[in-house]
Design an enzyme around this catalytic site. Structure first.
Site, PDB file in Angstrom:
ATOM      1  N   ARG A 189      18.567   3.484  30.422  1.00 39.13           N
ATOM      2  CA  ARG A 189      19.918   3.765  29.945  1.00 39.13           C
ATOM      3  C   ARG A 189      20.995   3.127  30.817  1.00 39.13           C
ATOM      4  O   ARG A 189      22.146   3.074  30.427  1.00 39.13           O
ATOM      5  CB  ARG A 189      20.140   5.278  29.892  1.00 39.13           C
ATOM      6  CG  ARG A 189      19.199   5.969  28.916  1.00 39.13           C
ATOM      7  CD  ARG A 189      19.247   7.454  29.095  1.00 39.13           C
ATOM      8  NE  ARG A 189      20.526   7.990  28.718  1.00 39.13           N
ATOM      9  CZ  ARG A 189      20.823   8.444  27.508  1.00 39.13           C
ATOM     10  NH1 ARG A 189      19.908   8.430  26.571  1.00 39.13           N
ATOM     11  NH2 ARG A 189      22.005   8.917  27.231  1.00 39.13           N
ATOM     12  N   LYS A 234      24.006 -11.317  22.921  1.00 39.32           N
ATOM     13  CA  LYS A 234      22.711 -11.259  23.613  1.00 39.32           C
ATOM     14  C   LYS A 234      22.744 -12.160  24.844  1.00 39.32           C
ATOM     15  O   LYS A 234      22.333 -11.763  25.922  1.00 39.32           O
ATOM     16  CB  LYS A 234      21.553 -11.732  22.707  1.00 39.32           C
ATOM     17  CG  LYS A 234      21.088 -10.830  21.617  1.00 39.32           C
ATOM     18  CD  LYS A 234      20.341  -9.604  22.063  1.00 39.32           C
ATOM     19  CE  LYS A 234      21.265  -8.480  22.369  1.00 39.32           C
ATOM     20  NZ  LYS A 234      21.731  -7.651  21.296  1.00 39.32           N
ATOM     21  N   HIS A 277      40.609 -25.126  14.573  1.00 40.58           N
ATOM     22  CA  HIS A 277      41.857 -24.387  14.802  1.00 40.58           C
ATOM     23  C   HIS A 277      41.999 -23.963  16.262  1.00 40.58           C
ATOM     24  O   HIS A 277      42.769 -23.055  16.579  1.00 40.58           O
ATOM     25  CB  HIS A 277      41.928 -23.180  13.861  1.00 40.58           C
ATOM     26  CG  HIS A 277      41.894 -23.573  12.423  1.00 40.58           C
ATOM     27  ND1 HIS A 277      42.948 -24.217  11.806  1.00 40.58           N
ATOM     28  CD2 HIS A 277      40.916 -23.483  11.493  1.00 40.58           C
ATOM     29  CE1 HIS A 277      42.622 -24.485  10.549  1.00 40.58           C
ATOM     30  NE2 HIS A 277      41.393 -24.053  10.340  1.00 40.58           N
ATOM     31  N   GLU A 316      25.069 -10.696  27.616  1.00 38.24           N
ATOM     32  CA  GLU A 316      24.696  -9.450  28.288  1.00 38.24           C
ATOM     33  C   GLU A 316      23.479  -9.591  29.192  1.00 38.24           C
ATOM     34  O   GLU A 316      23.407  -8.918  30.215  1.00 38.24           O
ATOM     35  CB  GLU A 316      24.583  -8.259  27.328  1.00 38.24           C
ATOM     36  CG  GLU A 316      23.452  -8.273  26.363  1.00 38.24           C
ATOM     37  CD  GLU A 316      23.484  -7.082  25.402  1.00 38.24           C
ATOM     38  OE1 GLU A 316      23.917  -5.988  25.783  1.00 38.24           O
ATOM     39  OE2 GLU A 316      23.047  -7.249  24.256  1.00 38.24           O
ATOM     40  N   TRP A 374      25.846   6.721  36.236  1.00 40.86           N
ATOM     41  CA  TRP A 374      26.504   5.447  35.898  1.00 40.86           C
ATOM     42  C   TRP A 374      27.978   5.668  36.221  1.00 40.86           C
ATOM     43  O   TRP A 374      28.648   6.491  35.592  1.00 40.86           O
ATOM     44  CB  TRP A 374      26.293   5.171  34.417  1.00 40.86           C
ATOM     45  CG  TRP A 374      26.729   3.812  33.961  1.00 40.86           C
ATOM     46  CD1 TRP A 374      26.065   2.629  34.131  1.00 40.86           C
ATOM     47  CD2 TRP A 374      27.901   3.503  33.211  1.00 40.86           C
ATOM     48  NE1 TRP A 374      26.766   1.611  33.536  1.00 40.86           N
ATOM     49  CE2 TRP A 374      27.895   2.115  32.961  1.00 40.86           C
ATOM     50  CE3 TRP A 374      28.973   4.257  32.711  1.00 40.86           C
ATOM     51  CZ2 TRP A 374      28.897   1.465  32.255  1.00 40.86           C
ATOM     52  CZ3 TRP A 374      29.972   3.609  32.014  1.00 40.86           C
ATOM     53  CH2 TRP A 374      29.925   2.233  31.789  1.00 40.86           C
ATOM     54  N   ASN A 387      26.808  14.855  32.842  1.00 42.70           N
ATOM     55  CA  ASN A 387      27.103  13.629  32.085  1.00 42.70           C
ATOM     56  C   ASN A 387      28.426  13.835  31.368  1.00 42.70           C
ATOM     57  O   ASN A 387      28.689  14.934  30.869  1.00 42.70           O
ATOM     58  CB  ASN A 387      26.037  13.375  31.012  1.00 42.70           C
ATOM     59  CG  ASN A 387      24.710  12.967  31.599  1.00 42.70           C
ATOM     60  OD1 ASN A 387      24.571  12.794  32.804  1.00 42.70           O
ATOM     61  ND2 ASN A 387      23.715  12.836  30.748  1.00 42.70           N
ATOM     62  N   GLY A 388      29.222  12.798  31.253  1.00 40.07           N
ATOM     63  CA  GLY A 388      30.492  12.919  30.527  1.00 40.07           C
ATOM     64  C   GLY A 388      31.668  12.723  31.471  1.00 40.07           C
ATOM     65  O   GLY A 388      31.498  12.316  32.626  1.00 40.07           O
ATOM     66  N   CYS A 408      24.610   7.894  32.266  1.00 43.50           N
ATOM     67  CA  CYS A 408      24.023   8.965  33.084  1.00 43.50           C
ATOM     68  C   CYS A 408      22.871   9.666  32.366  1.00 43.50           C
ATOM     69  O   CYS A 408      22.863   9.776  31.148  1.00 43.50           O
ATOM     70  CB  CYS A 408      25.076   9.997  33.419  1.00 43.50           C
ATOM     71  SG  CYS A 408      26.508   9.323  34.234  1.00 43.50           S
ATOM     72  N   LYS A 417      22.403   1.769  28.209  1.00 38.02           N
ATOM     73  CA  LYS A 417      21.764   1.712  26.886  1.00 38.02           C
ATOM     74  C   LYS A 417      22.532   2.542  25.867  1.00 38.02           C
ATOM     75  O   LYS A 417      22.741   2.119  24.741  1.00 38.02           O
ATOM     76  CB  LYS A 417      20.322   2.216  26.999  1.00 38.02           C
ATOM     77  CG  LYS A 417      19.553   2.177  25.687  1.00 38.02           C
ATOM     78  CD  LYS A 417      19.358   0.751  25.214  1.00 38.02           C
ATOM     79  CE  LYS A 417      18.678   0.687  23.863  1.00 38.02           C
ATOM     80  NZ  LYS A 417      18.848  -0.646  23.253  1.00 38.02           N
TER      81      LYS A 417
END
Ligand code: AGP
Length: 609
Positions: free
Chosen positions: A27, A486, A505, A489, A75, A99-100, A2, A604
């Site tokens: 972000r 990388k 193994h 994502e 987000w 945010n949070g 956020c 981000k």
């Protein structure tokens, strides 16, 4: 994750707020919204699911006029991405962005519902705005009502609030989620990240944990967690040091990959002499603190954790100091014993990652001898709360997939290894060799970037695949881990990494023609072992892609593609071999048509747990 932007000005603010949101897009978010108080003191709000551009289009049709406003990119945590869950949330004449995560939201919702409040969203945030409203009914002062409301909150917040009947001010507060005041001339701003405000000011005041601030066009006032008025330092950030546009590149990620020679040069400047790491490289107190260190504990997340994993090989192998590395989300909830004289090192691009910050705060209560952070953002929470800090000079990293932040973290960790090693096993000749290798590093990376078209060609073999396996040995194992991260994502291809000796193994069972295997193979002491491991893959029909030192004696053959890298000293090989893996994932993502800079579901800076 956020983002918050707010403004109190003597001019229209909606374009400023929208530009601020655009600058926070990197972000990661799934909806955006804005509320502005009009000249006739009406509170008008617009919210849209999707990109900031969708909010921009909505604003073209329904402009929000006024000189005080707040805006947000959300987000999703509580409640799916939907217009009703997007911020700002309203309670009559009050609008709020947050945010949070509020942990006691269910209990607050129950309390407020009993008082007659109707909830229109599934979010935890809506409880805060109704809570403030419930106090406003009695106290009629926005600042005091915000102070009262936050004393009821459990969890993390960075929030900003406006009230239509107090159109000349906004109130904001932080606990567990960053907020900064941008100081203008006759106008002031707030944001969760100073990058959002770079178009309007270069002067910033960072709020500290528990701070509440009242911001008007002409002034700002701050109270600390004990409700005492405080003044916080004003920081001036050099605009030239930061450039947050793509320039000639198609994506931020590509630009950031190509910036690596120059940002590594910048990270070494003033820290590296011709034969030694300069005494002042890690700050004035470093020598005194490091001379006491007998153990190192590294804590980080994601890519920064991989940097820590590489550093473990250096700190134990070169400095001769025992080193443990752990992901922050595990470290913070695990019971363990802290050995005497242990230095706690956090690594973070953003300096605001919730788990890493919580780990640092926990560590301070557990008897670590000192704390240090390796971080890319000046004045971030990790920097401000650590005893020592070593800044990576990567400049703003906008692509969600970390690239230049990783390689500059590695450079910083190698400097730390040398500084620590001087008090332990490191010999003067070894230091000279490391310093000589570091001097060559930017040029070696430039040469490695020259392989871009060959790597682009290679990427065709991956676009239709669903899985990939990355292999390395020693300090190249974490490089393989970073390569796999990388690829997954940004291209959404499932990728795993293994130390190559582990293949037999279990993972060998996965090998067939549909499983490309990527190996990083510098000419080091484990090369012959790695070659045997790769033969095991070839014998089972696996398709191999090997990034190898030009002197390593590999040759292309059926189902084996070799890409030769310049010869590199062992110590810096993890930094150099990271580059082709970054380029490979970038080109595969391009072929797959994904959103390279803002991959789905990711943020981000992960400022919630
Ligand atoms: C890597 O590409 C990711 N963006 C992610 O793993 C990131 O490294 C992690 O979230 C930690 O972030 P930090 O370095 O800002 O603390």
């Amino acid at each position: 994750m956020c983002g918050i932007v707010g403004a109190v000005a003597q001019r229209e603010v909606s374009a400023i707020l929208l530009e601020g949101l655009r600058r926070l897009e990197y972000r990661g978010y799934d909806s955006a919204g804005m509320a502005v108080i009009s000249e006739s003191t009406e509170l008008n709000c617009l919210r849209r699911v999707g990109k900031v551009a969708a909010l921009g289009e909505a604003l073209d049709h329904h402009p929000l006029t006024g000189r005080t406003g707040i805006a947000h990119t959300r987000w999703a945590t509580h409640g799916v991405p939907a217009e009703k869950n997007a911020h700002p949330h309203l309670s009559e004449d009050i609008a709020l962005v947050h945010n949070g995560i509020i942990e006691n939201h269910a209990e607050l919702r129950e309390r407020l519902t009993a008082k007659g409040y109707e909830f229109l969203s599934d979010t935890d945030t809506e409880t805060i705005v109704h809570l403030i409203h419930s106090y406003y009914e009695q106290h009629r002062d926005l600042l005091n009502c915000v102070k009262l409301a936050i004393s009821d909150l459990e969890g993390a917040y960075g929030l900003a609030v406006i009230h239509a009947s107090q159109p000349d001010r906004l109130v904001c507060a932080r606990k567990g989620s960053p907020l900064v005041i941008g100081v203008g001339i006759g106008e002031n701003f707030i944001a969760s990240d100073q990058l959002a405000l770079r178009q309007v000011t270069d002067r910033f005041v960072y709020l500290e944990e528990g701070d509440v601030a009242e911001v008007t066009a002409g002034h700002y006032r701050i109270w600390d967690e004990n409700n005492e008025p405080v003044s916080r330092e004003l920081a001036i950030i050099d605009a030239k040091a930061e450039s947050a546009d793509k320039g000639e590149y198609r994506h931020f990620m590509l630009k950031e990959i190509y910036e690596q020679p120059s940002v590594i040069r910048r990270s070494l400047a003033g820290r590296l002499g011709s034969k030694t790491v300069l005494a002042e490289a890690l700050g004035a107190r470093a020598n005194e603190i490091l001379s006491q260190v007998e153990n190192v504990q590294i804590v980080a997340c994601g890519t920064s954790y991989h940097a820590g994993m590489v550093a473990k090989y250096w700190i134990e192998g070169i400095a001769g100091v025992p080193c443990r590395v752990e992901v922050a989300s595990e470290f913070r909830y695990r019971k363990f014993k802290v050995h005497n004289n242990t230095l706690l090192v956090t690594i973070s691009q953003s300096g605001e990652t919730a788990d890493t910050l919580a780990a640092l705060r926990l560590a301070k209560t557990l008897g670590y001898s000192a704390t240090m952070t390796i971080c890319n953002v000046a004045l971030s929470s990790l920097v401000r709360e650590s005893d020592l800090f070593l800044m990576t000079e990567a400049g703003p990293e906008i692509g969600v997939a970390s690239t230049k932040a990783f390689t500059t973290q590695l450079v910083a960790l190698l400097l730390l290894t040398v500084a620590l090693g001087r008090h332990h096993d490191l010999k003067a000749e070894q230091e000279q060799e490391i310093v000589a290798a570091l001097h060559k590093l930017p040029q070696l990376i430039t040469e490695t970037l020259g392989l871009d078209s060959a790597i682009q060609q290679m990427s065709n073999a991956f676009a239709e695949k669903h899985h990939a396996l990355f292999l390395g040995r020693g300090a190249q194992w974490p490089v393989a881990m970073e390569g796999a991260l990388k690829l997954k994502e940004i291209s959404y291809i499932h990728a795993e990494s293994y130390p190559a000796g582990e293949l037999k193994h279990g993972p060998l069972a996965l090998i067939d023609a549909d499983m490309p295997v990527i190996a990083v193979a510098p000419n080091d002491e484990l090369l012959e072992k790695l070659k045997s491991n790769l033969e095991e893959v070839r014998a089972r029909g696996g398709q191999l892609f090997v990034f190898a030192d030009k002197n390593s004696g590999f040759s292309s053959a059926n189902a084996v593609e070799i890409l030769e890298l310049p010869h590199t000293e062992d110590v810096i090989a993890p930094i150099v071999y990271t580059i082709p893996l970054q380029l490979l994932s970038y080109h595969v993502a391009i072929l797959k048509g994904t959103d390279v800079d803002q991959p789905r579901n990711l943020a981000k800076s992960v400022t919630v747990e």
